[in-house]
Design a protein around this motif. Structure first.
Motif, PDB file in Angstrom:
ATOM      1  N   GLU A  83     -35.861  18.569  32.900  1.00 56.62           N
ATOM      2  CA  GLU A  83     -36.180  18.731  34.325  1.00 56.62           C
ATOM      3  C   GLU A  83     -35.088  18.191  35.244  1.00 56.62           C
ATOM      4  OE1 GLU A  83     -41.045  19.116  34.300  1.00 56.62           O
ATOM      5  OE2 GLU A  83     -40.146  17.112  34.495  1.00 56.62           O
ATOM      6  N   PRO A  84     -34.483  17.025  34.966  1.00 62.03           N
ATOM      7  CA  PRO A  84     -33.389  16.575  35.833  1.00 62.03           C
ATOM      8  C   PRO A  84     -32.153  17.473  35.771  1.00 62.03           C
ATOM      9  CG  PRO A  84     -34.285  14.744  34.574  1.00 62.03           C
ATOM     10  CD  PRO A  84     -34.875  15.990  33.999  1.00 62.03           C
ATOM     11  N   LEU A  85     -32.074  18.310  34.733  1.00 54.84           N
ATOM     12  CA  LEU A  85     -30.953  19.239  34.608  1.00 54.84           C
ATOM     13  C   LEU A  85     -31.231  20.571  35.298  1.00 54.84           C
ATOM     14  CD1 LEU A  85     -30.021  18.621  30.853  1.00 54.84           C
ATOM     15  CD2 LEU A  85     -28.847  17.734  32.878  1.00 54.84           C
ATOM     16  N   GLY A  86     -32.343  20.663  36.006  1.00 49.32           N
ATOM     17  CA  GLY A  86     -32.648  21.865  36.771  1.00 49.32           C
ATOM     18  C   GLY A  86     -33.444  22.909  36.034  1.00 49.32           C
ATOM     19  N   PHE A  87     -34.114  22.525  34.960  1.00 49.24           N
ATOM     20  CA  PHE A  87     -34.905  23.481  34.189  1.00 49.24           C
ATOM     21  C   PHE A  87     -36.348  23.512  34.691  1.00 49.24           C
ATOM     22  CE2 PHE A  87     -31.360  23.036  31.389  1.00 49.24           C
ATOM     23  CZ  PHE A  87     -31.307  24.210  30.650  1.00 49.24           C
ATOM     24  N   ASP A  88     -36.887  24.721  34.809  1.00 46.54           N
ATOM     25  CA  ASP A  88     -38.313  24.912  35.046  1.00 46.54           C
ATOM     26  C   ASP A  88     -39.009  24.910  33.689  1.00 46.54           C
ATOM     27  OD1 ASP A  88     -38.090  25.187  37.840  1.00 46.54           O
ATOM     28  OD2 ASP A  88     -37.513  27.285  37.620  1.00 46.54           O
ATOM     29  N   CYS A  89     -39.946  24.004  33.518  1.00 47.71           N
ATOM     30  CA  CYS A  89     -40.580  23.812  32.214  1.00 47.71           C
ATOM     31  C   CYS A  89     -42.020  24.300  32.231  1.00 47.71           C
ATOM     32  CB  CYS A  89     -40.542  22.343  31.818  1.00 47.71           C
ATOM     33  SG  CYS A  89     -38.866  21.692  31.558  1.00 47.71           S
ATOM     34  N   ALA A 149     -27.945  16.995  24.562  1.00 47.18           N
ATOM     35  CA  ALA A 149     -26.779  16.200  24.961  1.00 47.18           C
ATOM     36  C   ALA A 149     -25.593  17.092  25.282  1.00 47.18           C
ATOM     37  CB  ALA A 149     -26.426  15.209  23.854  1.00 47.18           C
ATOM     38  N   GLY A 150     -25.345  18.095  24.429  1.00 49.81           N
ATOM     39  CA  GLY A 150     -24.249  19.030  24.696  1.00 49.81           C
ATOM     40  C   GLY A 150     -24.491  19.843  25.948  1.00 49.81           C
ATOM     41  N   LEU A 151     -25.753  20.197  26.184  1.00 47.11           N
ATOM     42  CA  LEU A 151     -26.132  20.927  27.385  1.00 47.11           C
ATOM     43  C   LEU A 151     -25.850  20.096  28.640  1.00 47.11           C
ATOM     44  CD1 LEU A 151     -27.687  23.210  28.905  1.00 47.11           C
ATOM     45  CD2 LEU A 151     -29.799  22.003  28.295  1.00 47.11           C
ATOM     46  N   ALA A 152     -26.240  18.814  28.605  1.00 46.27           N
ATOM     47  CA  ALA A 152     -25.990  17.936  29.752  1.00 46.27           C
ATOM     48  C   ALA A 152     -24.502  17.802  30.027  1.00 46.27           C
ATOM     49  CB  ALA A 152     -26.609  16.566  29.495  1.00 46.27           C
ATOM     50  N   ASP A 153     -23.707  17.696  28.972  1.00 43.62           N
ATOM     51  CA  ASP A 153     -22.252  17.598  29.120  1.00 43.62           C
ATOM     52  C   ASP A 153     -21.686  18.884  29.710  1.00 43.62           C
ATOM     53  OD1 ASP A 153     -19.794  16.421  28.969  1.00 43.62           O
ATOM     54  OD2 ASP A 153     -19.592  16.570  26.790  1.00 43.62           O
ATOM     55  N   TYR A 154     -22.188  20.018  29.229  1.00 36.95           N
ATOM     56  CA  TYR A 154     -21.719  21.310  29.739  1.00 36.95           C
ATOM     57  C   TYR A 154     -22.052  21.469  31.220  1.00 36.95           C
ATOM     58  CZ  TYR A 154     -21.785  26.329  30.659  1.00 36.95           C
ATOM     59  OH  TYR A 154     -21.587  27.571  31.221  1.00 36.95           O
TER      60      TYR A 154
END
Length: 383
Positions: A38-44, A118-123
């Motif tokens: 959610e903090p990465l902007g995903f609608d869950c 983790a890789g997604l957050a880095d990307y």
């Protein structure tokens, strides 16, 4: 606005392992993933399926609404730990010792999910305005029934306009070195239960009986005498194994009334389960059997042929790991069999050395390198 999420997969994997999510229990595992996305902007969206005595919690999360749409698929459920006394540590403690993370799911596949997040957050920290969209399909029903998990979520996704252009399943596919194997297909699996009925009698008077064993053996003989095929471009030959044979007879001088057999056929893309089932019927009819056949297919064979998606995945893995991945279709079934009905799918993940074992583990360095590889995969697929 994107808020900071750890780009180190180890604490994420530890948090997941500490949720004892033996199928179909969730025990907070999907909450861990949702709180990170959610903090990465995903609608869950949480999707719960199944009967009252087997409720399965699933998570679908998406960021962006345009194409190309890349979906990462995985599962937070795990198999039971088995003999607790054989474990060095509590299987749900997530202990790190000598550079290795221990716990049920460290390898299959909470470690993989942690590495992707983790890789997604880095990307996203570098590419907040990436093209296309990213989604995650995380189920709690992969290790057991596989009925109320990925297959049901895909139906919901299709009904709500969320079918991706390509999907990556994070199962531990690497054989000995991270990056050495991508699975681009899987064999199908067909189970058959055969019951042949005869006439019971005295073995000294066979003319007055009808031996169901002889008829069943006569039916199975031609099926076992020669290969069903010689394999295909990416698959080995189809195999038929007799996995059970029973007549329930303890007397040496009695011809039994019933003979039963169980078969498992692992088949390549030359066959469908329907065609193989008909082949079994034909063999039983040819042997003159009075029979009952129950055939169950846990998954059809599928293949994602090399092309833009597989080629991009290979480039990203080679760039990140220095290893040229082999394209493989070995192993058993996975949830990719459901995804293949909707879009191209491939599988890539960590080295599967300890999956389902006592003291299941994942090297910390490997998890971090896997996170970096997933970051490169996203960069290759979405820019």
């Amino acid at each position: 606005m994107i808020r900071a999420v750890s780009t180190d997969p180890v604490p994420i994997a530890q948090a997941l392992i500490r949720c004892p999510s033996v199928t179909p229990a969730d025990e907070g595992a999907l909450d861990v993933v949702q709180r990170l996305l959610e903090p990465l902007g995903f609608d869950c969206t949480r999707l719960v399926f199944g009967p009252e005595d087997y409720r399965v919690d699933n998570l679908f999360a998406r960021r962006g609404g345009e194409g190309p749409h890349v979906c990462y698929c995985g599962h937070t459920d795990v198999v039971p730990p088995g003999n607790l006394a054989a474990w060095t540590d509590d299987p749900f403690a997530g202990v790190v010792r000598d550079g290795v993370l221990y716990g049920r799911g460290a390898c299959d596949m909470k470690g993989g999910i942690a590495a992707f997040v983790a890789g997604l957050a880095d990307y996203l920290a570098v590419h907040p305005g990436h093209r296309g969209s990213i989604s995650l399909l995380i189920t709690g029903d992969e290790e057991a029934r596989s009925v109320d998990g990925t297959a049901r979520v895909l139906e919901w996704m299709a009904a709500n306009g969320h079918i991706p252009d390509m999907a990556l399943v994070g199962e531990p596919t690497s054989r000995s070195t991270l990056g050495d194997t991508i699975k681009i297909g899987r064999r199908g699996s067909l189970n058959a239960h055969i019951t042949v009925t005869g006439v019971q009698g005295h073995s000294a008077y066979p003319a007055k009986a009808d031996n169901p064993i002889h008829r069943l053996v006569a039916a199975l003989g031609p099926l076992l005498a020669a290969p069903l095929d010689n394999g295909s471009d990416f698959f080995p030959p189809t195999t038929l194994q007799v996995t059970g044979f029973d007549v329930g007879n303890t007397a040496t001088n009695v011809i039994p009334a019933v003979a039963k057999a169980m078969l498992n056929i692992r088949f390549n893309n030359h066959h469908t389960s329907a065609a193989l089932t008909e082949r079994l019927h034909a063999a039983l009819r040819a042997a003159g059997c009075s029979y009952d056949l129950v055939a169950e297919c846990s998954g059809e064979s599928f293949l994602t042929r090399p092309g833009p998606f597989v080629d991009a995945l290979s480039r990203a893995i080679e760039r990140s790991t220095g290893v040229v991945p082999a394209l493989d279709t070995g192993g058993g079934t996975s949830d990719a069999r459901f995804i293949a009905r909707y879009c191209p799918v491939a599988e890539f993940g960590a080295v599967g050395a300890t999956l389902h074992q006592v003291n299941e583990s994942a090297p910390v360095d490997e998890l971090r390198r896997l996170a970096g590889t997933y970051r490169e995969v996203l960069a290759e697929l979405l820019g």
